[in-house]
Write an enzyme that holds these catalytic residues in place. Structure first.
Site, PDB file in Angstrom:
ATOM      1  CE1 TYR A  14      23.915   7.117  85.126  1.00  0.00           C
ATOM      2  CE2 TYR A  14      23.147   9.134  84.076  1.00  0.00           C
ATOM      3  CZ  TYR A  14      23.432   7.780  84.008  1.00  0.00           C
ATOM      4  OH  TYR A  14      23.224   7.096  82.844  1.00  0.00           O
TER       5      TYR A  14
ATOM      6  CE  LYS B 251      26.342   6.228  82.583  1.00  0.00           C
ATOM      7  NZ  LYS B 251      26.667   4.913  81.997  1.00  0.00           N
TER       8      LYS B 251
END
Length: 361
Positions: free
Chosen positions: A208, A212
């Protein structure tokens, strides 16, 4: 000696006073994000932070377009959003079912919004769609690593590309002209929802956090590039884009939402150890903090104290929201990190030493 101590104390007191006033934005109370009467598009708007943003912006007078994949969820979110409207008689609300992982879908949804908005592009576009699948890197399939990049990086990138190409058209083009058209006085805003995981590498977020981090870098780059077009517009108001364009990146921490419940299904125990004591905010608390930061003309906007500290210590070349607060905070955080960093690494080491660890077969 006494005189020197007196002046040192006086200077310190003056510095603290100025710092306090600066943090509270005493010197600048202008609202840089007035959404009253503006049209706002929010992807991932049917639940979680997106739903909180839609309702809050509705209460401030915005016309809101919610984009998500599940039409029944969109319909529920639209009713929830409209119920908070500042001016129910004049505000408008719309829902679009789209898969923003597709570049064509991002172009389509903007075309639909423009038609719905009386032929004018939206004033604000918020790339909020995303999801987290926390897990250890070697336990994650390559398909999951790619899909996490698709929804958390490429979806926002496709939307940014389509939106900026729409917004940066010359004011003389047919899409920006018309007998009733009035050149906007306010800038348009493209907003990216990132994550505080972009500041610090945490065991268990390998699928993840890289996406980002890439979003933060994209926002930094777009902010720099847009100076080119905004400068050209100022020098050529008749040929340049209709309005200045501003980019912002909102980086919340943990949000109490359906997404968090889904995350916890795959989260490794060592990640839970590292997150112990981290603040958890509701969708409405994060939405309020994010919009407040935008109203203050923030660029890299965090939503709670831990995020503020993480941001201050890792700004690098990113613009400062508040030069005085950010500079002082960076000094403090850099010293504190001498203790925080080893402590976090020690917790992971201790977990591996005390528990059975799954190894690849």
């Amino acid at each position: 000696m006494a005189l020197g101590l007196y002046w040192a104390t006086a200077c310190l007191a003056a510095f603290i006073a100025v710092l306090t006033l600066d943090i509270s934005r005493f010197f600048s109370r202008k609202n840089h994000f007035d959404v009253d009467g503006k049209t706002v598009v929010i992807t991932g708007g049917s639940q979680g932070l997106g739903r909180g943003l839609a309702r809050l912006l509705s209460s401030k007078g915005a016309n809101v377009v919610i984009v998500a994949r599940d039409q029944p969820k969109i319909d529920i979110a639209l009713k929830y959003t409209a119920s908070a409207a500042k001016s129910p008689q004049s505000q408008r609300f719309h829902g679009i079912s789209a898969d923003v992982r597709s570049p064509e879908e991002n172009t389509r949804l903007l075309e639909e919004v423009t038609r719905w908005n009386d032929g004018q592009p939206p004033d604000i576009v918020w790339a909020n769609a995303g999801s987290s699948h926390p897990a250890l890197f070697i336990d994650t399939t390559l398909e999951t690593l790619r899909s996490q990049m698709d929804i958390n990086y490429w979806a926002a990138t496709y939307l940014a590309h389509a939106t900026l190409r729409l917004w940066l058209k010359p004011s003389s083009t047919p899409s920006n002209t018309g007998s009733s058209y009035v050149k906007p006085a306010q800038p348009r805003h493209f907003i990216i929802t990132g994550s505080s995981t972009c500041f610090v590498g945490v065991a268990g977020y390998a699928p993840y956090s890289p996406a980002k981090s890439a979003l933060r870098s994209l926002a930094d780059t777009l902010r720099s590039e847009l100076n080119l077009y905004n400068g050209y517009r100022r020098a050529n108001p008749q040929q340049g884009p209709v309005a200045d364009v501003k980019v912002h990146c909102v980086v919340p921490g943990t949000i109490q939402s359906p997404g968090l419940a889904q995350e916890n299904l795959s989260k490794h125990p060592v990640t839970r150890v590292l997150e112990e004591g981290d603040p958890i905010q509701t969708e409405d608390e994060v939405a309020a903090a994010a919009v407040k930061g935008l109203e203050r003309d923030g660029y890299l906007i965090t939503t709670q104290w831990l995020g503020h500290a993480m941001r201050a210590g890792t700004l690098g070349g990113s613009p400062r929201n508040n030069w005085l607060f950010d500079t002082v905070s960076a000094w403090v955080v850099n010293v504190a990190w001498l203790y925080i960093g080893p402590d976090m690494e020690g917790k992971v080491f201790k977990y591996g030493k005390s528990n059975e660890v799954k190894l690849p077969s």
